[in-house]
Each structure stands twice: as C-alpha cells, then as structure tokens.
Design a protein around this motif. Sequence first.
Motif, mmCIF file in Angstrom:
data_model
loop_
_atom_site.group_PDB
_atom_site.id
_atom_site.type_symbol
_atom_site.label_atom_id
_atom_site.label_comp_id
_atom_site.label_asym_id
_atom_site.label_seq_id
_atom_site.Cartn_x
_atom_site.Cartn_y
_atom_site.Cartn_z
ATOM 1 N N SER A 136 -21.341 -6.645 12.844
ATOM 2 C CA SER A 136 -21.027 -6.806 11.706
ATOM 3 C C SER A 136 -19.557 -7.295 11.569
ATOM 4 O O SER A 136 -19.166 -7.350 10.366
ATOM 5 C CB SER A 136 -20.864 -5.257 11.091
ATOM 6 N N ARG A 137 -18.870 -7.775 12.640
ATOM 7 C CA ARG A 137 -17.656 -8.056 12.600
ATOM 8 C C ARG A 137 -17.689 -9.757 12.226
ATOM 9 O O ARG A 137 -18.360 -10.272 13.192
ATOM 10 C CB ARG A 137 -16.817 -7.656 13.767
ATOM 11 N N SER A 138 -17.003 -10.285 11.175
ATOM 12 C CA SER A 138 -16.515 -11.490 10.954
ATOM 13 C C SER A 138 -15.359 -11.937 10.562
ATOM 14 O O SER A 138 -14.914 -11.268 9.600
ATOM 15 C CB SER A 138 -17.961 -11.874 9.836
ATOM 16 N N GLY A 139 -14.842 -13.062 11.210
ATOM 17 C CA GLY A 139 -13.412 -13.477 10.669
ATOM 18 C C GLY A 139 -12.483 -12.432 10.780
ATOM 19 O O GLY A 139 -11.586 -12.303 10.336
ATOM 20 N N GLY A 140 -12.676 -11.436 12.028
ATOM 21 C CA GLY A 140 -11.568 -10.568 12.409
ATOM 22 C C GLY A 140 -11.651 -9.395 11.229
ATOM 23 O O GLY A 140 -10.682 -8.610 11.468
ATOM 24 N N ARG A 141 -12.733 -9.225 10.749
ATOM 25 C CA ARG A 141 -12.612 -8.167 9.761
ATOM 26 C C ARG A 141 -14.328 -7.464 9.858
ATOM 27 O O ARG A 141 -14.981 -8.029 10.167
ATOM 28 C CB ARG A 141 -12.382 -8.474 8.211
ATOM 29 N N THR A 142 -14.328 -6.071 9.478
ATOM 30 C CA THR A 142 -15.462 -5.408 9.296
ATOM 31 C C THR A 142 -15.738 -4.927 8.027
ATOM 32 O O THR A 142 -14.846 -3.953 7.650
ATOM 33 C CB THR A 142 -15.520 -4.310 10.367
ATOM 34 N N LEU A 147 -21.488 -3.368 7.758
ATOM 35 C CA LEU A 147 -21.715 -2.531 8.493
ATOM 36 C C LEU A 147 -23.032 -1.677 8.196
ATOM 37 O O LEU A 147 -23.709 -1.153 9.174
ATOM 38 C CB LEU A 147 -20.523 -1.494 8.742
ATOM 39 N N ILE A 148 -23.183 -1.242 6.926
ATOM 40 C CA ILE A 148 -24.203 -0.560 6.463
ATOM 41 C C ILE A 148 -25.743 -1.387 6.613
ATOM 42 O O ILE A 148 -26.580 -0.923 7.070
ATOM 43 C CB ILE A 148 -24.051 -0.142 4.990
ATOM 44 N N LEU A 149 -25.397 -2.641 6.280
ATOM 45 C CA LEU A 149 -26.624 -3.427 6.258
ATOM 46 C C LEU A 149 -27.289 -3.436 7.793
ATOM 47 O O LEU A 149 -28.167 -3.600 8.289
ATOM 48 C CB LEU A 149 -26.307 -4.864 5.630
ATOM 49 N N THR A 150 -26.107 -3.883 8.496
ATOM 50 C CA THR A 150 -26.272 -3.984 10.160
ATOM 51 C C THR A 150 -26.999 -2.705 10.707
ATOM 52 O O THR A 150 -28.098 -2.843 11.586
ATOM 53 C CB THR A 150 -25.125 -4.419 10.860
#
Length: 317
Positions: A136-142, A147-150
């Motif tokens: 769920s981490r993308s572009g250095g952000r979560t 996070l919930i969808l993952t």
Amino acid sequence: MATGLLAGLLLLIPVAAATGAYPVPVGDVLASIQHRLGFGGGELDRAAESVLWHVRFPRIVLALLVGASLGCAGALMQGVFGNPLAEPGVIGVSSGAAVGAVAAIALGLNFAGTWTVPVLAFAAGLVTVLLVYVMSRSGGRTEVVTLILTGIAVNAFAGALIELFLFFADTAAVNQIAFWQLGSLSQATRPKVLAVLPCAVLGLAVAPLYAAADRHAPPRRAPPRPVSAPGHVTVWPLSPVPPLAPRPAPVGFASGKGKVKEPDEQVSRPSKAPGGPGGPRVPHVPGVRRERPEGAGRGGLGDGPVVDGGRLRGGAR
C-alpha cells in the motif's frame, strides 16, 4: 467505567468457576482459592479441586488474556486509523495469523511443542502486516484508504489459503481448526496458558508506550469558527486550508459596519465606500476579481463581496 468493569470482572470470576456440568458452590470456590493462597479456607474433595484448577481456572485465565489482547489490539488500530470501528481484521492481521495457525494444525507441525501454533500465528500475522504495508506504500507515503483496500485483498487471499489447508487436513485436524477459528477455550490447559502469557503481557506492556507517543503528537487542526468582536464585523472563513499547505488569505463574507475582523488579524483602514467615509470594506483577496458595487463610482470600489442590509453588493466571480 473502568473501575466498575474491573469490579464486575472480579465478581464474575468465582461465578464462572462455579458454573458448569459439575456444579461447585461459589463459597467453595472462594475457600479453595484462599487455601491455595495460604489465607485459610479449606481444601475441597479431589473431584472439585481437579475441576477448578485443571479445567475451569485455565480457561478463565486464558479468556482474560485473550480478551485483554484483543481489546488492546483494537485500541491500537483505532488510534492508527482514527476510527472507532477499526479492528485487526481491517488490514488482514487476523486472517494472516489464522493462516499460520491453520497450517501448523493441518500439517501436524510440532517443532516447538505447545509454542508451535502461537509462534506460527504470530509470524504469519507479522508477515501479513509487512506485506500490506509494502503493497500500500506509494511515492513514499501510505494512504489510509489504500491500506484498507489492500487489507481487504489480503483478507480474501488468506481465506483462500485457509480453505486450501482445510482441504488437505484430516478429520481430527479439521475439527481442531474449526474450534480454533471459533475461539473455543475447551482445550485450555496450564501449558497453553503459560505459552500465551508472556506474549500477552509483552504486548500489553509495550502498547502504552505508543499511546504516550501519540498523546504528545501535534494536535489536529480544528475547523475555523466565526470571528467577531464588539463594534466590528464578523467574518466566516470558507474552505479551510490544510496546515501543511501554503496558506492564502481567507475568503469570507462580512456583515455589519466598521472594521473587518479577520481570523488571524484585525484590518482597519480608511475606505471610500458608497454612502460616505467609514463604510464597510473587505481586504483584497489574492486571485479574486474586483467588482464594482451597484451605483458606486470608480472611487468607491469594494475589494470583495459585502453584505449590507441583507443585500449582497458586488461579488467575486
């Protein structure tokens, strides 16, 4: 509330120990506890002592440890997501831990004795958390939504793995897995309680440290409120800007006569508004086109929308 719940818990423990297929009076339960602690009382017959200390008390202690651990895990998840409905199943922690436990039971693993199922459940739950976090981490952000969808996707995959292990397990293992998933305490014994005890105590001891760190975190930005003062106009800010974004001048509607009170500062300057000096005037807002009020000359241009006598004069486009 906490004091009342604790008192009710202490009162219900002897009642739970006295209830069952083999009835034991509550007074005898208290007498047996006092005898074991060395505070008097008396020892019961062999059957009653065996039922209390080898069957019921291990179940009660295990239920207390499991309940406290689940409550603490739920509180931590609610703090992370900022939602009172959050719980470990949201991001697949529960399903991932179930995969490890089901695999240990279905495959007949026993490399760590009574610790085998707890160790594999904990390891699988930890791997699930790391997997969900990395995915769920993308572009250095979560993002919380990602996070919930993952977690939902990982929950589905973990459920498929559990069904696969159930397919390959024998009848005895399937029954044991069913009772484990339902949360039965029928197989609670002293060795199993001692296996769960250090894990639960460690988690309950570490959790308040994270709560203390969150308590000292910067507070969230409160929504803006109307700002007013005696003899001044009132300004209602529109569209509050997040605290980390560049903050432009607030846009608002002004009413009344006199000086304009902004949320952060008071602006007072002469004006050539229609109707004579001292009329209402709103400071210029960057990016807003200036409009001329109705019937006003070029010498009395307002800098924004002004409410005067219930009628909007001028306006921003």
